[in-house]
Design a protein around this motif. Sequence first.
Motif, PDB file in Angstrom:
ATOM      1  N   ALA A 173      37.154  37.491  56.451  1.00 38.20           N
ATOM      2  CA  ALA A 173      37.816  37.793  55.306  1.00 38.20           C
ATOM      3  C   ALA A 173      37.355  37.310  53.977  1.00 38.20           C
ATOM      4  O   ALA A 173      36.718  36.366  53.750  1.00 38.20           O
ATOM      5  CB  ALA A 173      39.202  37.203  55.690  1.00 38.20           C
ATOM      6  N   PRO A 174      37.355  38.295  52.962  1.00 40.82           N
ATOM      7  CA  PRO A 174      36.945  37.980  51.627  1.00 40.82           C
ATOM      8  C   PRO A 174      37.807  36.783  51.031  1.00 40.82           C
ATOM      9  O   PRO A 174      39.136  36.564  51.428  1.00 40.82           O
ATOM     10  CB  PRO A 174      37.202  39.242  50.830  1.00 40.82           C
ATOM     11  N   VAL A 175      37.227  35.979  50.152  1.00 40.18           N
ATOM     12  CA  VAL A 175      37.921  34.871  49.813  1.00 40.18           C
ATOM     13  C   VAL A 175      38.214  35.086  48.355  1.00 40.18           C
ATOM     14  O   VAL A 175      38.654  34.065  47.516  1.00 40.18           O
ATOM     15  CB  VAL A 175      37.007  33.580  49.885  1.00 40.18           C
ATOM     16  N   VAL A 176      38.036  36.325  47.921  1.00 38.13           N
ATOM     17  CA  VAL A 176      38.519  36.822  46.570  1.00 38.13           C
ATOM     18  C   VAL A 176      39.493  37.632  46.399  1.00 38.13           C
ATOM     19  O   VAL A 176      39.325  38.874  47.459  1.00 38.13           O
ATOM     20  CB  VAL A 176      37.317  37.314  45.757  1.00 38.13           C
ATOM     21  N   ASP A 177      40.594  37.801  45.655  1.00 36.79           N
ATOM     22  CA  ASP A 177      41.416  38.798  45.582  1.00 36.79           C
ATOM     23  C   ASP A 177      40.917  39.953  44.557  1.00 36.79           C
ATOM     24  O   ASP A 177      40.891  39.724  43.287  1.00 36.79           O
ATOM     25  CB  ASP A 177      42.805  38.437  45.025  1.00 36.79           C
ATOM     26  N   VAL A 178      40.403  40.913  45.102  1.00 38.10           N
ATOM     27  CA  VAL A 178      39.591  41.918  44.517  1.00 38.10           C
ATOM     28  C   VAL A 178      40.560  42.639  43.528  1.00 38.10           C
ATOM     29  O   VAL A 178      40.168  42.946  42.325  1.00 38.10           O
ATOM     30  CB  VAL A 178      38.803  43.025  45.407  1.00 38.10           C
ATOM     31  N   ALA A 179      41.638  42.963  43.996  1.00 42.82           N
ATOM     32  CA  ALA A 179      42.646  43.709  43.138  1.00 42.82           C
ATOM     33  C   ALA A 179      42.950  42.842  41.742  1.00 42.82           C
ATOM     34  O   ALA A 179      43.078  43.209  40.738  1.00 42.82           O
ATOM     35  CB  ALA A 179      43.968  44.038  43.731  1.00 42.82           C
ATOM     36  N   GLU A 180      43.381  41.364  41.834  1.00 36.42           N
ATOM     37  CA  GLU A 180      43.531  40.739  40.942  1.00 36.42           C
ATOM     38  C   GLU A 180      42.220  40.597  39.960  1.00 36.42           C
ATOM     39  O   GLU A 180      42.247  40.556  38.780  1.00 36.42           O
ATOM     40  CB  GLU A 180      43.852  39.289  41.504  1.00 36.42           C
ATOM     41  N   LEU A 181      41.078  40.546  40.476  1.00 41.03           N
ATOM     42  CA  LEU A 181      39.697  40.364  39.542  1.00 41.03           C
ATOM     43  C   LEU A 181      39.725  41.894  39.127  1.00 41.03           C
ATOM     44  O   LEU A 181      39.467  41.650  37.782  1.00 41.03           O
ATOM     45  CB  LEU A 181      38.565  40.149  40.727  1.00 41.03           C
ATOM     46  N   ARG A 182      40.006  42.890  39.560  1.00 44.33           N
ATOM     47  CA  ARG A 182      40.141  44.282  38.778  1.00 44.33           C
ATOM     48  C   ARG A 182      41.026  44.067  37.551  1.00 44.33           C
ATOM     49  O   ARG A 182      40.815  44.563  36.495  1.00 44.33           O
ATOM     50  CB  ARG A 182      40.191  45.339  39.587  1.00 44.33           C
ATOM     51  N   GLU A 183      42.183  43.704  37.829  1.00 49.43           N
ATOM     52  CA  GLU A 183      43.224  43.556  37.048  1.00 49.43           C
ATOM     53  C   GLU A 183      42.797  42.654  35.939  1.00 49.43           C
ATOM     54  O   GLU A 183      43.219  43.172  34.708  1.00 49.43           O
ATOM     55  CB  GLU A 183      44.596  43.177  37.650  1.00 49.43           C
ATOM     56  N   SER A 184      42.341  41.501  36.105  1.00 49.21           N
ATOM     57  CA  SER A 184      42.336  40.668  35.042  1.00 49.21           C
ATOM     58  C   SER A 184      41.079  41.196  34.237  1.00 49.21           C
ATOM     59  O   SER A 184      40.948  40.823  32.992  1.00 49.21           O
ATOM     60  CB  SER A 184      41.596  39.359  35.593  1.00 49.21           C
ATOM     61  N   LEU A 185      40.172  42.002  34.644  1.00 45.32           N
ATOM     62  CA  LEU A 185      38.906  42.426  33.912  1.00 45.32           C
ATOM     63  C   LEU A 185      39.067  43.789  33.374  1.00 45.32           C
ATOM     64  O   LEU A 185      38.352  44.128  32.467  1.00 45.32           O
ATOM     65  CB  LEU A 185      37.489  42.360  34.759  1.00 45.32           C
TER      66      LEU A 185
END
Length: 237
Positions: A173-185
């Motif tokens: 499983a990924p250890v990064v919340d990709v949705a949060e990363l995209r939203e933050s950037l």
Amino acid sequence: MSVTLVLGASGGAGATATAVGLANAWAINGSAVVAVDATVGGGDLVDRAADYRVTSTTIESGFPDGDLSVSSSGLQVVGRAWLEATEPDLQRIDWYLRHNSDISLYDFGHRAFGRDSARPLRTDPSAAIVLVVSARPDALSRVRTALQTISLTIGERAVDRTSVVLTHQVPGAPVVDVAELRESLSVRAVSVDEIPYDPHLGAGLTITATELAPRTAAAYERLRERTSNWECGTMSA
């Protein structure tokens, strides 16, 4: 001729594997592609990319006069002399490639982007920038720091032509919340693409395009299309 600069947000981010994957995607698409090892001290781009014919051609050896290493996809590769102290003349190399290829792609790793030798490439307003970060809990902070460095080095507008690539280097499983990363950037108009975990990449050996998992090949193709869109002027600028 289009130029793409690949750099890592840190060591071990997967910049070289991403450079190889993206360059192979261009080659498979029918473009004449040359990938250049622009890392500090010499990297392993040739070892990772050339699965067909390997030569001793390096930046320092004056590669325009010799054969290049080649991958089975048709990608041509030029390396650097290991631990060679001489700074490469990237301006001369860029001039040559602009007259002899469709796509030039430079693997900068994470330390070479800010060096004087890279100035002609990083200040090119048409060059696409690919920022690679490993899928770790601190991915967002590493990306923010790297984007700030890019902004301070060549200006805020350079961030507009930067794509972030999140590499999954371990299974599970990924250890990064990709949705949060995209939203933050998203406030910086930065795209986020993912390269899934692939045992072929994870082996750390020579990368052969035909041995990538289908979803990995599709991820590199999406990245190719994104950088192509920037070159065509269809991304925000």
